[in-house]
Design an enzyme around this catalytic site. Structure first.
Site, mmCIF file in Angstrom:
data_model
loop_
_atom_site.group_PDB
_atom_site.id
_atom_site.type_symbol
_atom_site.label_atom_id
_atom_site.label_comp_id
_atom_site.label_asym_id
_atom_site.label_seq_id
_atom_site.Cartn_x
_atom_site.Cartn_y
_atom_site.Cartn_z
ATOM 1 N N LYS A 89 41.608 36.095 35.644
ATOM 2 C CA LYS A 89 40.891 37.176 34.964
ATOM 3 C C LYS A 89 40.641 36.873 33.480
ATOM 4 O O LYS A 89 39.661 37.315 32.901
ATOM 5 C CB LYS A 89 41.662 38.485 35.102
ATOM 6 C CG LYS A 89 41.529 39.068 36.500
ATOM 7 C CD LYS A 89 41.739 40.565 36.517
ATOM 8 C CE LYS A 89 41.357 41.148 37.860
ATOM 9 N NZ LYS A 89 42.310 40.791 38.935
ATOM 10 N N GLU A 111 38.163 49.477 32.448
ATOM 11 C CA GLU A 111 38.858 50.236 33.484
ATOM 12 C C GLU A 111 39.773 49.264 34.188
ATOM 13 O O GLU A 111 39.527 48.063 34.214
ATOM 14 C CB GLU A 111 37.866 50.856 34.474
ATOM 15 C CG GLU A 111 37.392 49.932 35.595
ATOM 16 C CD GLU A 111 36.459 48.825 35.132
ATOM 17 O OE1 GLU A 111 35.671 49.077 34.196
ATOM 18 O OE2 GLU A 111 36.526 47.715 35.697
ATOM 19 N N SER A 377 44.317 32.336 42.867
ATOM 20 C CA SER A 377 43.762 33.146 41.770
ATOM 21 C C SER A 377 44.815 33.656 40.791
ATOM 22 O O SER A 377 44.514 33.915 39.629
ATOM 23 C CB SER A 377 42.970 34.327 42.345
ATOM 24 O OG SER A 377 43.776 35.071 43.241
HETATM 25 C C1 LIG Z 1 42.110 41.034 40.261
HETATM 26 C C2 LIG Z 1 42.565 39.900 41.089
HETATM 27 C C3 LIG Z 1 41.844 39.456 42.217
HETATM 28 C C4 LIG Z 1 40.625 40.155 42.738
HETATM 29 O O1 LIG Z 1 39.533 40.183 41.882
HETATM 30 P P1 LIG Z 1 38.233 39.314 42.133
HETATM 31 O O2 LIG Z 1 37.263 39.839 41.152
HETATM 32 O O3 LIG Z 1 37.806 39.514 43.549
HETATM 33 O O4 LIG Z 1 38.601 37.900 41.886
HETATM 34 C C5 LIG Z 1 42.310 38.351 42.902
HETATM 35 N N1 LIG Z 1 43.433 37.707 42.530
HETATM 36 C C6 LIG Z 1 44.149 38.098 41.459
HETATM 37 C C7 LIG Z 1 45.389 37.339 41.105
HETATM 38 C C8 LIG Z 1 43.751 39.204 40.702
HETATM 39 O O5 LIG Z 1 44.489 39.595 39.657
#
Ligand SMILES: *Cc1c(COP(=O)(O)O)cnc(C)c1O
Length: 403
Positions: A89, A111, A377
């Site tokens: 993020k 948000e 992610s």
């Molecule tokens: C917020 C988040 C997501 C989901 O958000 P996307 O916009 O779909 O990438 C996925 N993995 C993590 C670790 C997150 O914090």
């Protein structure tokens, strides 16, 4: 470039800017200047410098030997979990905070659902000395107290949204109301590839650093620039957009997006938009979302707060519709098991969101020489309570040997 937005912000039939008239001047002001700013040499230098020296990029592309043996193929993990603040993020919040600064904005609003985007936003506001206000559903505030405290320590003001179900959708409405009332000095920092044009395009572009790195990292390690498969989880869709981005036009690369189906797509406790949703309007754009017969948004459910979103960005709605990417889903249970497996054999505790992408490895069949990239992610620290609570019932009990 055929899968990127056109000048009006449409990905095929999806996207656009469906916003109240009172918001039009704010969105127009952003539209008028964002391209020139983010394409400028100076901006790119600052962005790259912060990603390198503040975020810690490039994130490693790690050949997961034991996981590869387990699945009989070649698996590489893109380690977004190692970024500062623990997920992908921050790539986006760094980019947008620089954009806001160049636009002369003094105050940032955002948000947040689980609080991850709120923390990433509060972080860059502290870094840039900008006022930060984060709207968060009152229910979510109770559920995600550690992130609320982090935001506050970083200097942000967290304002509870008390309307509706008191979750993400309500926080978004409050943020939009704030933006309408403060058009001059306030920048609205959106956290995924959602919202009115040009947000999805901006966020996808900032996240595209992920696939840009994979190209040269693969080349360095195995002498080819493209994998056979890329797998990512999708909530709004920003990490998936970033890891797909530079491979969109290379149809030899199979793109797999994994949604959270919660307790299962046939239950009402799910967040699998593609499996259960249809065309509608959410967060200012035309896309796919889960709604009832009257067009009311259905509350999503997933064990992972970051995937608990009733829609999906227009970027993905189009990849789904055109068949360029395949959308599959993983349940809570499947994600938990995938997380325990990765922890046990690679020593990496993934975020619950990322565990959904890992769960896809069970559902696809690969050839021994396939090169498969899975986007990790985020890291699992924030999910420890859930992992500990569920481990007893898991067949991946901590002491059981792998079969
Ligand atoms: C917020 C988040 C997501 C989901 O958000 P996307 O916009 O779909 O990438 C996925 N993995 C993590 C670790 C997150 O914090």
């Amino acid at each position: 470039m055929k899968y990127l937005a056109n000048d009006l912000g449409y990905y095929g039939e999806f996207g656009g800017a469906f916003i109240p008239e009172m918001l039009q001047p704010n969105v127009d002001a952003l539209k008028a200047c964002y391209k020139e700013i983010i394409d400028s040499y100076e901006f790119k230098q600052e962005f790259i410098d912060l990603l390198k020296n503040y975020v810690g990029r490039p994130s490693p592309l790690y050949f997961a030997k034991r996981l590869s043996e387990h699945y009989g193929t070649k698996i590489y993990l893109k380690r977004e979990d190692l970024n500062h603040t623990g997920s992908h993020k921050v790539n986006n919040t760094i980019g947008q905070i620089l954009l806001a600064k160049k636009m002369g904005k003094k105050r940032i609003i955002a948000e947040t659902g689980a609080g991850q985007h709120g923390v990433a936003t509060a972080t860059v506001c502290a870094l840039m000395d900008l006022e930060c206000v984060v709207y968060m559903g009152a229910t979510d505030i109770e559920r995600q107290m550690p992130n609320v405290k982090r935001m506050e320590m970083l200097g942000a003001t967290v304002i509870p949204a008390e309307s509706g179900n008191k979750t993400l959708k309500d926080a978004t409405n409050e943020a939009l109301r704030d933006w309408i009332n403060n058009p001059e000095d306030t920048y609205y920092l959106i956290g995924s590839v959602v919202g009115p044009h040009p947000y999805p395009e901006i966020v996808a572009k900032f996240q595209s650093i992920i696939s840009e790195e994979i190209g040269w990292q693969l080349d360095e390690q195995i002498g080819r620039t493209a994998p056979d498969y890329i797998i990512a989880c999708v909530g709004g869709g920003s990490n998936a957009a970033g890891v797909f981005y530079h491979y969109l036009d290379d149809e030899n690369v199979k793109l797999i997006a994994v949604e959270a189906s919660g307790l299962g797509i046939k239950t009402n406790e799910t967040a699998a938009t593609m499996a259960c949703g249809d065309v509608g309007f959410i967060h200012g754009s035309k896309t796919l979302l889960m709604q009832d017969g009257d067009g009311q948004i259905i509350e999503p459910y997933s064990i992972s707060a970051g995937l608990d979103y009733p829609g999906i960005g227009p970027f993905h709605a189009n990849l789904f519709k055109t068949g360029r990417a395949k959308y599959i889903d993983a349940t809570d249970r499947e994600a938990l098991d995938a997380a325990y497996l990765l922890t046990k054999i690679e020593g990496i505790i993934p975020a619950l969101e990322s565990a959904h992408a890992l769960a896809a490895l069970e559902k696809l069949s690969f050839k021994p020489n396939d090169v498969v990239v899975v986007n990790i992610s985020g890291r699992g620290d924030k999910d420890m309570d859930t992992y500990i609570k569920n481990i007893v019932s898991s067949h991946w009990s901590l002491n059981r040997p792998l079969t």
